[in-house]
Design an enzyme around this catalytic site. Structure first.
Site, PDB file in Angstrom:
ATOM      1  NE  ARG A 115     -24.625   6.368 -24.815  1.00  0.00           N
ATOM      2  CZ  ARG A 115     -24.171   5.840 -23.938  1.00  0.00           C
ATOM      3  NH1 ARG A 115     -23.463   6.961 -23.396  1.00  0.00           N
ATOM      4  NH2 ARG A 115     -24.076   4.828 -23.602  1.00  0.00           N
ATOM      5  CG  ASP A 116     -25.745  16.771 -23.623  1.00  0.00           C
ATOM      6  OD1 ASP A 116     -25.583  17.275 -24.658  1.00  0.00           O
ATOM      7  OD2 ASP A 116     -26.343  17.253 -22.594  1.00  0.00           O
ATOM      8  CB  ILE A 117     -28.251  15.833 -28.562  1.00  0.00           C
ATOM      9  CG1 ILE A 117     -28.517  17.389 -28.255  1.00  0.00           C
ATOM     10  CG2 ILE A 117     -29.226  14.915 -28.588  1.00  0.00           C
ATOM     11  CD1 ILE A 117     -29.779  17.834 -29.189  1.00  0.00           C
ATOM     12  CG  ASN A 172     -25.174  23.623 -15.274  1.00  0.00           C
ATOM     13  OD1 ASN A 172     -24.113  23.840 -14.567  1.00  0.00           O
ATOM     14  ND2 ASN A 172     -25.341  22.997 -16.278  1.00  0.00           N
ATOM     15  CB  VAL A 228     -33.547  21.951 -20.493  1.00  0.00           C
ATOM     16  CG1 VAL A 228     -35.005  21.238 -20.509  1.00  0.00           C
ATOM     17  CG2 VAL A 228     -33.157  21.907 -22.014  1.00  0.00           C
ATOM     18  CG  HIS A 274     -25.211  17.925 -17.086  1.00  0.00           C
ATOM     19  ND1 HIS A 274     -25.020  18.195 -18.615  1.00  0.00           N
ATOM     20  CD2 HIS A 274     -26.024  19.035 -16.702  1.00  0.00           C
ATOM     21  CE1 HIS A 274     -25.997  18.991 -18.715  1.00  0.00           C
ATOM     22  NE2 HIS A 274     -26.339  19.661 -17.774  1.00  0.00           N
ATOM     23  CG  HIS A 283     -30.943  18.609 -16.506  1.00  0.00           C
ATOM     24  ND1 HIS A 283     -31.507  19.862 -16.457  1.00  0.00           N
ATOM     25  CD2 HIS A 283     -29.882  18.883 -17.041  1.00  0.00           C
ATOM     26  CE1 HIS A 283     -30.858  20.589 -17.047  1.00  0.00           C
ATOM     27  NE2 HIS A 283     -29.792  20.077 -17.417  1.00  0.00           N
TER      28      HIS A 283
END
Length: 119
Positions: A34-36, A91, A100, A106, A104
């Site tokens: 999970r994204d923070i 992205n 980052v 999302h 990756h």
């Protein structure tokens, strides 16, 4: 683009278990957590265990790792109950919002989306 190395890469540290994360799924080649700072009610990041700075670099280095990232992303959507309505966003480069530099994807869902933005 910045030149992060595996030793100073946030996602490499998460993959290695050096930094805690809320893991929701994993495979031999990828992990999902999970994204923070979620941008939607469901916001999960899927990252390859292999360090490559972008999805394009990952594709050039290992088509198998790239495939695994997207298979795990689809599994996450299914697990989260959003397989019929979700976005997968990549992205590439700081100009596109990548912060980052470890490839990756999302996985976003749980909000109404319109072209280019959430409402």
């Amino acid at each position: 683009m910045t030149s992060q190395t595996p030793s100073d890469c946030l996602f490499c540290k998460i993959v290695a278990g050096e930094i805690p994360s809320d893991r929701v799924a994993e495979s031999e080649r990828s992990i999902a957590f999970r994204d923070i700072s979620p941008a939607a009610p469901v916001h999960v990041l899927v990252v390859p265990r292999r360090h490559e700075p972008t999805v394009g670099a990952l594709a050039a280095a290992s088509g198998d790792d790239l495939t695994d990232v997207f298979l795990l992303a689809a599994r996450v959507a299914e697990q989260e109950g959003v397989s019929d309505a979700h976005r997968m966003i990549v992205n590439t480069g700081s100009g596109a919002g990548q912060t980052v530099f470890h490839a990756h994807v999302h996985v976003l869902a749980g909000a109404a989306f319109t072209e280019g933005r959430m409402v």
